[in-house]
Design a protein around this motif. Structure first.
Motif, PDB file in Angstrom:
ATOM      1  N   LEU A  44       7.078   6.946   8.487  1.00  0.00           N
ATOM      2  CA  LEU A  44       5.882   6.484   7.708  1.00  0.00           C
ATOM      3  C   LEU A  44       5.242   8.031   7.610  1.00  0.00           C
ATOM      4  O   LEU A  44       4.965   8.626   8.516  1.00  0.00           O
ATOM      5  N   HIS A  45       5.196   8.566   6.317  1.00  0.00           N
ATOM      6  CA  HIS A  45       4.402   9.624   5.930  1.00  0.00           C
ATOM      7  C   HIS A  45       3.917   9.640   4.440  1.00  0.00           C
ATOM      8  O   HIS A  45       4.214   8.633   3.955  1.00  0.00           O
ATOM      9  N   PRO A  46       3.282  10.753   4.315  1.00  0.00           N
ATOM     10  CA  PRO A  46       2.654  10.506   3.043  1.00  0.00           C
ATOM     11  C   PRO A  46       3.382  10.076   1.756  1.00  0.00           C
ATOM     12  O   PRO A  46       4.516  10.956   1.631  1.00  0.00           O
ATOM     13  N   GLY A  47       3.041   9.265   0.965  1.00  0.00           N
ATOM     14  CA  GLY A  47       3.879   8.754  -0.101  1.00  0.00           C
ATOM     15  C   GLY A  47       4.750   7.600   0.245  1.00  0.00           C
ATOM     16  O   GLY A  47       5.287   6.958  -0.533  1.00  0.00           O
ATOM     17  N   SER A  48       4.762   7.254   1.423  1.00  0.00           N
ATOM     18  CA  SER A  48       5.616   5.869   1.811  1.00  0.00           C
ATOM     19  C   SER A  48       4.867   4.631   1.252  1.00  0.00           C
ATOM     20  O   SER A  48       3.730   4.509   1.471  1.00  0.00           O
ATOM     21  N   ASP A  49       5.722   3.730   0.865  1.00  0.00           N
ATOM     22  CA  ASP A  49       5.252   2.538   0.272  1.00  0.00           C
ATOM     23  C   ASP A  49       5.338   1.450   1.517  1.00  0.00           C
ATOM     24  O   ASP A  49       6.437   1.471   2.135  1.00  0.00           O
ATOM     25  N   LEU A  50       4.287   0.770   1.772  1.00  0.00           N
ATOM     26  CA  LEU A  50       4.424  -0.189   3.002  1.00  0.00           C
ATOM     27  C   LEU A  50       3.999  -1.422   2.555  1.00  0.00           C
ATOM     28  O   LEU A  50       3.354  -1.473   1.565  1.00  0.00           O
ATOM     29  N   ARG A  51       4.514  -2.592   3.127  1.00  0.00           N
ATOM     30  CA  ARG A  51       3.856  -3.897   3.158  1.00  0.00           C
ATOM     31  C   ARG A  51       3.117  -4.293   4.451  1.00  0.00           C
ATOM     32  O   ARG A  51       3.795  -3.974   5.466  1.00  0.00           O
ATOM     33  N   GLU A  98      -3.855   3.687  -0.206  1.00  0.00           N
ATOM     34  CA  GLU A  98      -4.234   2.982  -1.232  1.00  0.00           C
ATOM     35  C   GLU A  98      -3.457   1.595  -1.715  1.00  0.00           C
ATOM     36  O   GLU A  98      -2.314   1.811  -1.416  1.00  0.00           O
ATOM     37  N   VAL A  99      -4.109   0.739  -2.040  1.00  0.00           N
ATOM     38  CA  VAL A  99      -3.335  -0.563  -2.379  1.00  0.00           C
ATOM     39  C   VAL A  99      -2.764  -0.180  -3.899  1.00  0.00           C
ATOM     40  O   VAL A  99      -3.148   0.036  -4.883  1.00  0.00           O
ATOM     41  N   VAL A 141       0.679  -1.160  -0.004  1.00  0.00           N
ATOM     42  CA  VAL A 141      -0.056  -0.006   0.017  1.00  0.00           C
ATOM     43  C   VAL A 141       1.000   1.091   0.025  1.00  0.00           C
ATOM     44  O   VAL A 141       2.042   1.064   0.222  1.00  0.00           O
ATOM     45  N   ARG A 142       0.195   2.484  -0.424  1.00  0.00           N
ATOM     46  CA  ARG A 142       0.841   3.691  -0.233  1.00  0.00           C
ATOM     47  C   ARG A 142       0.185   4.525   0.690  1.00  0.00           C
ATOM     48  O   ARG A 142      -1.026   4.631   0.688  1.00  0.00           O
TER      49      ARG A 142
END
Length: 75
Positions: A32-39, A71-72, A13-14
Motif C-alpha cells: 500500500l503506497h501512493p498510486g496503489s489502486d485498492l478496493r 480518491e475514488v 480508490v487510489r
C-alpha cells in the motif's frame, strides 16, 4: 482526497497520501503506497476495514485507515 475510513464497501480508490512516517513504511511493506489502486471489501465504519490490493486482502485498524487519504476512481 478523503480518508479511507469514509469509503463504502465495493468502491475502488487510489491511495494518494499516508500521514505518519512509521505507518507509511509499514503500509508500503504490505503493498500500500501512493498510486496503489485498492478496493474496499469491508467497512462497517467501526472496527477493522478490509481492502484488496493486487488480489490480496489486508485488514486495517480504524486509526490507520483514518490516516490514509484516497480518491475514488470507480465502483
Amino acid at each position: 482526497m478523503v480518508p479511507l475510513n469514509f469509503i463504502e464497501p465495493g468502491r475502488r480508490v487510489r491511495l494518494i497520501r499516508v500521514w505518519g512516517r512509521g505507518i507509511s513504511e509499514r503500509l508500503a511493506e504490505m503493498g500500500l503506497h501512493p498510486g496503489s489502486d485498492l478496493r474496499v471489501v469491508r467497512n462497517s465504519f467501526s472496527g477493522p476495514l478490509v481492502v484488496e490490493v493486487k488480489g490480496v486482502q489486508v485488514a486495517l485498524g480504524g486509526g490507520v485507515s483514518s490516516r490514509i487519504y484516497v480518491e475514488v476512481i470507480g465502483e
